[in-house]
Structures are given as structure tokens and as C-alpha cells.
Design an enzyme around this catalytic site. Structure first.
Site, PDB file in Angstrom:
ATOM      1  N   ASN A   9      50.806 -48.507 -59.528  1.00  0.00           N
ATOM      2  CA  ASN A   9      49.054 -47.710 -59.097  1.00  0.00           C
ATOM      3  C   ASN A   9      47.756 -48.476 -59.543  1.00  0.00           C
ATOM      4  O   ASN A   9      46.821 -49.541 -60.641  1.00  0.00           O
ATOM      5  CB  ASN A   9      49.420 -47.229 -60.770  1.00  0.00           C
ATOM      6  CG  ASN A   9      47.821 -46.173 -60.182  1.00  0.00           C
ATOM      7  OD1 ASN A   9      47.479 -46.249 -59.992  1.00  0.00           O
ATOM      8  ND2 ASN A   9      47.458 -45.451 -62.209  1.00  0.00           N
ATOM      9  N   LYS A  11      44.673 -48.055 -58.593  1.00  0.00           N
ATOM     10  CA  LYS A  11      43.531 -47.925 -59.383  1.00  0.00           C
ATOM     11  C   LYS A  11      42.668 -47.794 -58.424  1.00  0.00           C
ATOM     12  O   LYS A  11      42.114 -47.719 -57.426  1.00  0.00           O
ATOM     13  CB  LYS A  11      43.773 -47.818 -61.020  1.00  0.00           C
ATOM     14  CG  LYS A  11      44.360 -48.061 -61.579  1.00  0.00           C
ATOM     15  CD  LYS A  11      44.296 -47.896 -63.290  1.00  0.00           C
ATOM     16  CE  LYS A  11      45.277 -47.726 -63.272  1.00  0.00           C
ATOM     17  NZ  LYS A  11      45.686 -48.336 -65.462  1.00  0.00           N
ATOM     18  N   HIS A  95      49.076 -38.461 -64.190  1.00  0.00           N
ATOM     19  CA  HIS A  95      47.914 -39.443 -65.369  1.00  0.00           C
ATOM     20  C   HIS A  95      47.206 -39.853 -66.564  1.00  0.00           C
ATOM     21  O   HIS A  95      45.665 -38.949 -66.265  1.00  0.00           O
ATOM     22  CB  HIS A  95      48.071 -40.973 -64.553  1.00  0.00           C
ATOM     23  CG  HIS A  95      47.856 -41.866 -64.550  1.00  0.00           C
ATOM     24  ND1 HIS A  95      46.739 -42.984 -65.503  1.00  0.00           N
ATOM     25  CD2 HIS A  95      48.543 -43.546 -64.517  1.00  0.00           C
ATOM     26  CE1 HIS A  95      47.099 -43.718 -65.589  1.00  0.00           C
ATOM     27  NE2 HIS A  95      48.142 -44.401 -64.960  1.00  0.00           N
ATOM     28  N   GLU A  97      44.904 -41.631 -67.293  1.00  0.00           N
ATOM     29  CA  GLU A  97      43.162 -41.676 -66.766  1.00  0.00           C
ATOM     30  C   GLU A  97      42.621 -40.359 -66.679  1.00  0.00           C
ATOM     31  O   GLU A  97      41.163 -40.077 -66.341  1.00  0.00           O
ATOM     32  CB  GLU A  97      43.427 -42.687 -66.480  1.00  0.00           C
ATOM     33  CG  GLU A  97      43.746 -43.815 -67.347  1.00  0.00           C
ATOM     34  CD  GLU A  97      43.740 -44.940 -66.318  1.00  0.00           C
ATOM     35  OE1 GLU A  97      44.177 -45.001 -64.620  1.00  0.00           O
ATOM     36  OE2 GLU A  97      44.204 -46.036 -66.520  1.00  0.00           O
ATOM     37  N   GLU A 169      54.600 -42.756 -70.221  1.00  0.00           N
ATOM     38  CA  GLU A 169      53.844 -43.126 -69.925  1.00  0.00           C
ATOM     39  C   GLU A 169      52.821 -43.617 -71.583  1.00  0.00           C
ATOM     40  O   GLU A 169      52.038 -42.673 -71.864  1.00  0.00           O
ATOM     41  CB  GLU A 169      52.371 -43.941 -68.664  1.00  0.00           C
ATOM     42  CG  GLU A 169      53.110 -44.109 -67.559  1.00  0.00           C
ATOM     43  CD  GLU A 169      51.832 -44.999 -66.990  1.00  0.00           C
ATOM     44  OE1 GLU A 169      52.080 -45.634 -66.389  1.00  0.00           O
ATOM     45  OE2 GLU A 169      51.145 -43.820 -66.817  1.00  0.00           O
ATOM     46  N   GLY A 175      47.230 -50.595 -70.214  1.00  0.00           N
ATOM     47  CA  GLY A 175      46.285 -51.871 -69.575  1.00  0.00           C
ATOM     48  C   GLY A 175      45.752 -52.389 -71.185  1.00  0.00           C
ATOM     49  O   GLY A 175      44.751 -52.925 -70.618  1.00  0.00           O
ATOM     50  N   SER A 215      51.617 -51.764 -69.284  1.00  0.00           N
ATOM     51  CA  SER A 215      51.918 -53.538 -69.528  1.00  0.00           C
ATOM     52  C   SER A 215      53.046 -54.218 -69.486  1.00  0.00           C
ATOM     53  O   SER A 215      53.955 -54.935 -69.814  1.00  0.00           O
ATOM     54  CB  SER A 215      50.982 -53.595 -71.063  1.00  0.00           C
ATOM     55  OG  SER A 215      49.784 -53.105 -71.466  1.00  0.00           O
TER      56      SER A 215
HETATM   57  C1  PEP Z   1      48.891 -46.768 -65.469  1.00  0.00           C
HETATM   58  O1  PEP Z   1      47.924 -46.983 -65.006  1.00  0.00           O
HETATM   59  O2  PEP Z   1      49.989 -46.821 -64.636  1.00  0.00           O
HETATM   60  C2  PEP Z   1      49.879 -48.721 -66.011  1.00  0.00           C
HETATM   61  C3  PEP Z   1      51.092 -48.611 -66.328  1.00  0.00           C
HETATM   62  O3  PEP Z   1      48.616 -49.587 -66.088  1.00  0.00           O
HETATM   63  P1  PEP Z   1      48.973 -51.075 -66.923  1.00  0.00           P
HETATM   64  O4  PEP Z   1      50.401 -51.187 -66.022  1.00  0.00           O
HETATM   65  O5  PEP Z   1      47.963 -51.668 -66.511  1.00  0.00           O
HETATM   66  O6  PEP Z   1      49.690 -50.418 -68.276  1.00  0.00           O
END
Ligand code: PEP
Length: 261
Positions: A9, A11, A95, A97, A169, A175, A215
Site C-alpha cells: 500500500n 499510500k 483502512h 487512515e 491491521e 507505521g 510494521s
Molecule cells: C498500512 O498502512 O497498511 C501499513 C501496514 O503500514 P506500515 O507497514 O507502514 O505499518
């Protein structure tokens, strides 16, 4: 055995030119990893050129979101037809976000899920608890609420339900560099699979891929993906560099081969 899905992803990152270079860098190196589906979800502006570039390879291109509407006066939105025209095979919805910065509700996410299931685009439905939820032992309640609301009026007979992918998630892991332990991941993934059994059917629950996101990096993917109910990963930061993303794909492919033997 369910195939693994490794999804990036991006973003709001990378220019079209950088995105194209990324695909060129990985395209020839992934042909031997047939046991892993590879997906890149770039910004909308990249979809056309990256879809063309990915043709004939085992890289799929997906979208980071979609509208609940088919067409009309919805400034800034993109429809399922527009995504299909660009060969999008997957679409992320819900998601954290989007939930946080765009106030997306479970009800809105249910509409997006319903819309996608009427097409051939596979929805990747994201769910996950906040740190406060986890610290107050609300994790399972939150996941159950998000999934139950997302599935409102959707059942085992819904057309294309077999295309559904779930991404667990935990918001506190996205992040932040704080990854869930393999135990924490497996615990929630198996809870989700049981919910899918109750809500849909045993067969669908066995078939639907449940990805972990938060992460993920080359150092932790192996232990996560070895877990029985973790079928891949949704990756933010570590999907932005081709060598890191490739390394995650490679490790996943090796774990898959080992678990079959
Ligand atoms: C995400 O935003 O879906 C995500 C998992 O980000 P990250 O891997 O940077 O934690």
C-alpha cells in the site's frame, strides 16, 4: 493450502516515474515465486501506467479506495467501473487512515464492500483495534463489531463473496515500528476465521485470505507468515523500496514451500 498474498500500500508516496521504476526492478525477479500473489496499490494517478507495465507478469495492481456510487456529481471520487477499466484486481477498503482522517464509518465501508462484491474486483477489507482498545481488552469486540457491520446484508450466497480478503491491521502497529507478535497476530486471525465460519460458511472461511498489516519488514515477515491463519501481509513503509519488498516476497515464498513439505 491458501496461497499467500503480499500487498504493498503505497499510500500518497512515489511519483509515477518512481512507481514505474519500482515495477521494472521487481518484474523479472519474481517469476519464480508462483506460490505468492503480488499486489501493488499505488495512488490513482499511477494505475493506468502501472497496469500496462504489469501486464504479462504476476504482479497485480490495486486501488487504495473506491466510491460507494456508480457515477455522478461526487468530486474527488473514483468508481468501480473506472478501476475495472484500469485492470485493478483488488481494492483496499476501511483502512484505518480512511477511518481516522475521513471519518469513514462501518456503514460506509459496508456500502463499499457491497459495491465491490458486485464486480470482479477483490475487496481487501481492513479491520483493527486502537492501542486504547487493546489496553482495555476490547480487541475482539472491536474486530467483531467492524466485521459484523461490514457484512450487513452480505452472506455466503452473495455474488463474488469468495473474492473477499481481510486485512487485520492493529492501528497501534501501522507505521509505528511496533509489530504485533506472531502470537498476537495468530490469536486475532484465528478469531476472524471463526467469525467467518459463523457469518459465512466453513468452506468460505477456509478459502478467504487473512493478511496481517502493521510494521511488517524483511526481519519479521517470516515468523508472522509461519502462523497458521496468517496468509500474507498488507505492507506500507516496507513496500516503498523494491529491494525490501522483494525480500519480503522471497521469504514468504520460502516459508510457503517449507510448510507444504
Ligand atoms: C498500512 O498502512 O497498511 C501499513 C501496514 O503500514 P506500515 O507497514 O507502514 O505499518
Amino acid at each position: 493450502m491458501r496461497k499467500y498474498l503480499i500487498a504493498g500500500n503505497w499510500k500518497m508516496n512515489l511519483t509515477v516515474q518512481e512507481g514505474k521504476q519500482f515495477l521494472i526492478d521487481i518484474k523479472d525477479q519474481i517469476n519464480s515465486f508462483h506460490n505468492v500473489e503480488i499486489l501493488v496499490c499505488p495512488p490513482y494517478t499511477h494505475l493506468d501506467s502501472l497496469s500496462r507495465l504489469a501486464q504479462g507478469s504476476n504482479i497485480c495492481i490495486g486501488s487504495q479506495d473506491v466510491s460507494t456510487e456508480s457515477n455522478g456529481a461526487y468530486t474527488g471520487e473514483i468508481s468501480t467501473d473506472m478501476l475495472s477499466e484500469l485492470n485493478c484486481k483488488y481494492c483496499i477498503i476501511g483502512h484505518s487512515e480512511r477511518r481516522q482522517y475521513h471519518q469513514e464509518s462501518d456503514q460506509l465501508i459496508n456500502k463499499k464492500l457491497t459495491k465491490l462484491l458486485a464486480t470482479n474486483i477483490s475487496p481487501i477489507l481492513c479491520v483493527g483495534e486502537s492501542l486504547a482498545d487493546r489496553e482495555s481488552d476490547q480487541t475482539f469486540d472491536v474486530i467483531k463489531r467492524q466485521l459484523t457491520n461490514a457484512f450487513n446484508s452480505i452472506n455466503k450466497d452473495t455474488v463474488n463473496i469468495q473474492n473477499l480478503v481481510i486485512a487485520y491491521e492493529p492501528v497501534w502497529a501501522i507505521g509505528t515500528g511496533k509489530v504485533a507478535t506472531p502470537f498476537q497476530g495468530q490469536e486475532v486471525h484465528s478469531f476472524i476465521r471463526n467469525l467467518l465460519k459463523e457469518t459465512l460458511s466453513d468452506e468460505l472461511a477456509d478459502h478467504i485470505q487473512i493478511l496481517y498489516g502493521g510494521s511488517v519488514n524483511p526481519a519479521n515477515i517470516e515468523d508472522l507468515i509461519k502462523q497458521e491463519d496468517i496468509d500474507g501481509a498488507l505492507i506500507g513503509g516496507s513496500s516503498l523500496k523494491s529491494d525490501t519488498f522483494l525480500s519480503i516476497i522471497k521469504s514468504s515464498s520460502q516459508v510457503y514451500e517449507l510448510s507444504k513439505s
